[in-house]
Design a protein around this motif. Structure first.
Motif, PDB file in Angstrom:
ATOM      1  N   GLY A  53     -23.039  23.796  55.604  1.00  0.00           N
ATOM      2  CA  GLY A  53     -23.075  22.292  56.476  1.00  0.00           C
ATOM      3  C   GLY A  53     -24.779  22.208  57.120  1.00  0.00           C
ATOM      4  O   GLY A  53     -24.556  21.140  57.752  1.00  0.00           O
ATOM      5  N   VAL A  54     -25.537  22.724  56.934  1.00  0.00           N
ATOM      6  CA  VAL A  54     -26.875  22.653  57.381  1.00  0.00           C
ATOM      7  C   VAL A  54     -27.464  22.442  56.206  1.00  0.00           C
ATOM      8  O   VAL A  54     -27.717  22.766  55.230  1.00  0.00           O
ATOM      9  N   VAL A  55     -28.765  21.369  56.307  1.00  0.00           N
ATOM     10  CA  VAL A  55     -29.530  20.921  55.289  1.00  0.00           C
ATOM     11  C   VAL A  55     -30.990  21.745  55.714  1.00  0.00           C
ATOM     12  O   VAL A  55     -31.205  21.302  56.747  1.00  0.00           O
ATOM     13  N   TYR A  56     -31.596  22.145  54.751  1.00  0.00           N
ATOM     14  CA  TYR A  56     -32.766  22.838  55.025  1.00  0.00           C
ATOM     15  C   TYR A  56     -33.980  22.405  54.268  1.00  0.00           C
ATOM     16  O   TYR A  56     -33.741  21.804  53.054  1.00  0.00           O
ATOM     17  N   LYS A  57     -35.134  22.472  54.639  1.00  0.00           N
ATOM     18  CA  LYS A  57     -36.386  22.058  53.759  1.00  0.00           C
ATOM     19  C   LYS A  57     -37.341  23.226  54.147  1.00  0.00           C
ATOM     20  O   LYS A  57     -37.554  23.635  55.136  1.00  0.00           O
ATOM     21  N   TYR A  58     -37.740  23.740  53.021  1.00  0.00           N
ATOM     22  CA  TYR A  58     -38.823  24.839  52.851  1.00  0.00           C
ATOM     23  C   TYR A  58     -40.452  24.138  52.786  1.00  0.00           C
ATOM     24  O   TYR A  58     -40.348  23.352  51.831  1.00  0.00           O
ATOM     25  N   GLU A  59     -41.293  24.327  53.794  1.00  0.00           N
ATOM     26  CA  GLU A  59     -42.360  24.081  53.718  1.00  0.00           C
ATOM     27  C   GLU A  59     -43.096  24.333  52.217  1.00  0.00           C
ATOM     28  O   GLU A  59     -43.078  25.346  51.733  1.00  0.00           O
ATOM     29  N   GLY A  60     -43.546  22.947  51.601  1.00  0.00           N
ATOM     30  CA  GLY A  60     -44.126  23.311  50.153  1.00  0.00           C
ATOM     31  C   GLY A  60     -43.091  23.684  49.058  1.00  0.00           C
ATOM     32  O   GLY A  60     -43.605  24.226  47.956  1.00  0.00           O
ATOM     33  N   ASP A  61     -41.746  23.462  49.366  1.00  0.00           N
ATOM     34  CA  ASP A  61     -40.783  23.857  48.567  1.00  0.00           C
ATOM     35  C   ASP A  61     -40.983  25.455  48.024  1.00  0.00           C
ATOM     36  O   ASP A  61     -41.142  25.751  47.128  1.00  0.00           O
ATOM     37  N   ASP A  62     -41.814  26.200  48.971  1.00  0.00           N
ATOM     38  CA  ASP A  62     -41.771  27.667  48.773  1.00  0.00           C
ATOM     39  C   ASP A  62     -41.059  28.393  49.471  1.00  0.00           C
ATOM     40  O   ASP A  62     -40.903  28.427  50.522  1.00  0.00           O
ATOM     41  N   PRO A  63     -40.390  29.561  48.653  1.00  0.00           N
ATOM     42  CA  PRO A  63     -39.450  30.309  49.575  1.00  0.00           C
ATOM     43  C   PRO A  63     -40.032  31.150  50.683  1.00  0.00           C
ATOM     44  O   PRO A  63     -39.156  31.536  51.353  1.00  0.00           O
ATOM     45  N   GLU A  64     -41.362  31.303  50.647  1.00  0.00           N
ATOM     46  CA  GLU A  64     -41.944  32.058  51.824  1.00  0.00           C
ATOM     47  C   GLU A  64     -42.525  30.864  52.667  1.00  0.00           C
ATOM     48  O   GLU A  64     -43.340  31.377  53.696  1.00  0.00           O
ATOM     49  N   GLY A  65     -42.255  29.736  52.535  1.00  0.00           N
ATOM     50  CA  GLY A  65     -42.907  28.630  53.383  1.00  0.00           C
ATOM     51  C   GLY A  65     -41.805  28.511  54.712  1.00  0.00           C
ATOM     52  O   GLY A  65     -40.695  29.083  54.614  1.00  0.00           O
ATOM     53  N   GLU A  66     -42.327  27.982  55.640  1.00  0.00           N
ATOM     54  CA  GLU A  66     -41.389  27.974  56.814  1.00  0.00           C
ATOM     55  C   GLU A  66     -40.285  27.107  56.567  1.00  0.00           C
ATOM     56  O   GLU A  66     -40.226  26.173  55.851  1.00  0.00           O
ATOM     57  N   ARG A  67     -39.085  27.356  57.067  1.00  0.00           N
ATOM     58  CA  ARG A  67     -37.924  26.932  56.846  1.00  0.00           C
ATOM     59  C   ARG A  67     -37.406  26.053  57.760  1.00  0.00           C
ATOM     60  O   ARG A  67     -37.457  26.753  59.015  1.00  0.00           O
ATOM     61  N   ARG A  68     -36.876  24.871  57.764  1.00  0.00           N
ATOM     62  CA  ARG A  68     -36.535  24.271  59.084  1.00  0.00           C
ATOM     63  C   ARG A  68     -35.319  23.489  58.653  1.00  0.00           C
ATOM     64  O   ARG A  68     -35.190  23.170  57.567  1.00  0.00           O
ATOM     65  N   GLU A  69     -34.484  23.151  59.596  1.00  0.00           N
ATOM     66  CA  GLU A  69     -33.203  22.225  59.863  1.00  0.00           C
ATOM     67  C   GLU A  69     -33.510  20.675  59.613  1.00  0.00           C
ATOM     68  O   GLU A  69     -34.562  20.654  60.580  1.00  0.00           O
ATOM     69  N   ILE A  70     -33.108  20.122  58.875  1.00  0.00           N
ATOM     70  CA  ILE A  70     -33.304  18.801  58.757  1.00  0.00           C
ATOM     71  C   ILE A  70     -31.880  17.876  59.235  1.00  0.00           C
ATOM     72  O   ILE A  70     -31.033  18.543  58.586  1.00  0.00           O
ATOM     73  N   ASP A  71     -31.991  16.752  59.773  1.00  0.00           N
ATOM     74  CA  ASP A  71     -30.757  15.855  59.909  1.00  0.00           C
ATOM     75  C   ASP A  71     -30.283  15.390  59.036  1.00  0.00           C
ATOM     76  O   ASP A  71     -28.744  15.511  58.680  1.00  0.00           O
ATOM     77  N   GLU A  72     -31.107  15.005  58.041  1.00  0.00           N
ATOM     78  CA  GLU A  72     -30.470  14.299  56.671  1.00  0.00           C
ATOM     79  C   GLU A  72     -31.690  14.180  55.852  1.00  0.00           C
ATOM     80  O   GLU A  72     -32.526  14.182  56.038  1.00  0.00           O
ATOM     81  N   ILE A  73     -31.240  14.025  54.348  1.00  0.00           N
ATOM     82  CA  ILE A  73     -32.026  13.682  53.484  1.00  0.00           C
ATOM     83  C   ILE A  73     -32.486  12.004  53.265  1.00  0.00           C
ATOM     84  O   ILE A  73     -31.489  11.447  52.974  1.00  0.00           O
ATOM     85  N   ALA A  74     -33.507  11.708  53.460  1.00  0.00           N
ATOM     86  CA  ALA A  74     -33.924  10.154  53.495  1.00  0.00           C
ATOM     87  C   ALA A  74     -34.314   9.894  51.938  1.00  0.00           C
ATOM     88  O   ALA A  74     -35.112  10.553  51.403  1.00  0.00           O
ATOM     89  N   TYR A  75     -33.664   9.262  51.246  1.00  0.00           N
ATOM     90  CA  TYR A  75     -33.851   8.665  50.087  1.00  0.00           C
ATOM     91  C   TYR A  75     -34.695   7.434  50.268  1.00  0.00           C
ATOM     92  O   TYR A  75     -34.433   6.316  51.013  1.00  0.00           O
ATOM     93  N   VAL A  76     -35.834   7.382  49.326  1.00  0.00           N
ATOM     94  CA  VAL A  76     -36.792   6.222  49.203  1.00  0.00           C
ATOM     95  C   VAL A  76     -36.699   5.465  47.796  1.00  0.00           C
ATOM     96  O   VAL A  76     -36.915   6.087  46.849  1.00  0.00           O
ATOM     97  N   ASP A  77     -36.532   4.268  48.013  1.00  0.00           N
ATOM     98  CA  ASP A  77     -36.595   3.417  46.788  1.00  0.00           C
ATOM     99  C   ASP A  77     -38.114   3.089  46.479  1.00  0.00           C
ATOM    100  O   ASP A  77     -38.726   2.353  47.377  1.00  0.00           O
ATOM    101  N   GLU A  78     -38.597   3.313  45.296  1.00  0.00           N
ATOM    102  CA  GLU A  78     -39.855   2.752  44.907  1.00  0.00           C
ATOM    103  C   GLU A  78     -39.936   1.790  44.028  1.00  0.00           C
ATOM    104  O   GLU A  78     -39.180   1.249  43.384  1.00  0.00           O
TER     105      GLU A  78
END
Length: 78
Positions: A53-78
């Motif tokens: 139930g928690v969304v995480y982001k790893y700095e640089g998508d690196d498993p050894e990067g800092e892991r932080r909880e994020i509120d939501e994933i923002a989708y951006v239309d290009e």
């Protein structure tokens, strides 16, 4: 557990017999942290203690990067 992962590829990965392991199997990454995407390199072990139930982001998508909880994933239309 959910992870936000940034993908930069713009086409399919083609797998062949050279991608099989010693056991003849192909292991595909599902965590998004592998350095050898689409193949698994064991990076998912960094995510084993993530809470449901928690969304995480790893700095640089690196498993050894800092892991932080994020509120939501923002989708951006290009």
């Amino acid at each position: 557990m959910t992870r936000e992962v940034t993908h930069e590829a713009d086409g399919p990965a083609i797998l062949d017999a050279s991608d099989t392991g010693d056991d003849g199997k192909i292991f595909v990454c599902r965590c998004g942290l592998s350095d050898s995407k689409p193949l698994c390199d064991g990076s998912h072990k960094a995510a084993e203690d993530e809470a449901d139930g928690v969304v995480y982001k790893y700095e640089g998508d690196d498993p050894e990067g800092e892991r932080r909880e994020i509120d939501e994933i923002a989708y951006v239309d290009e």
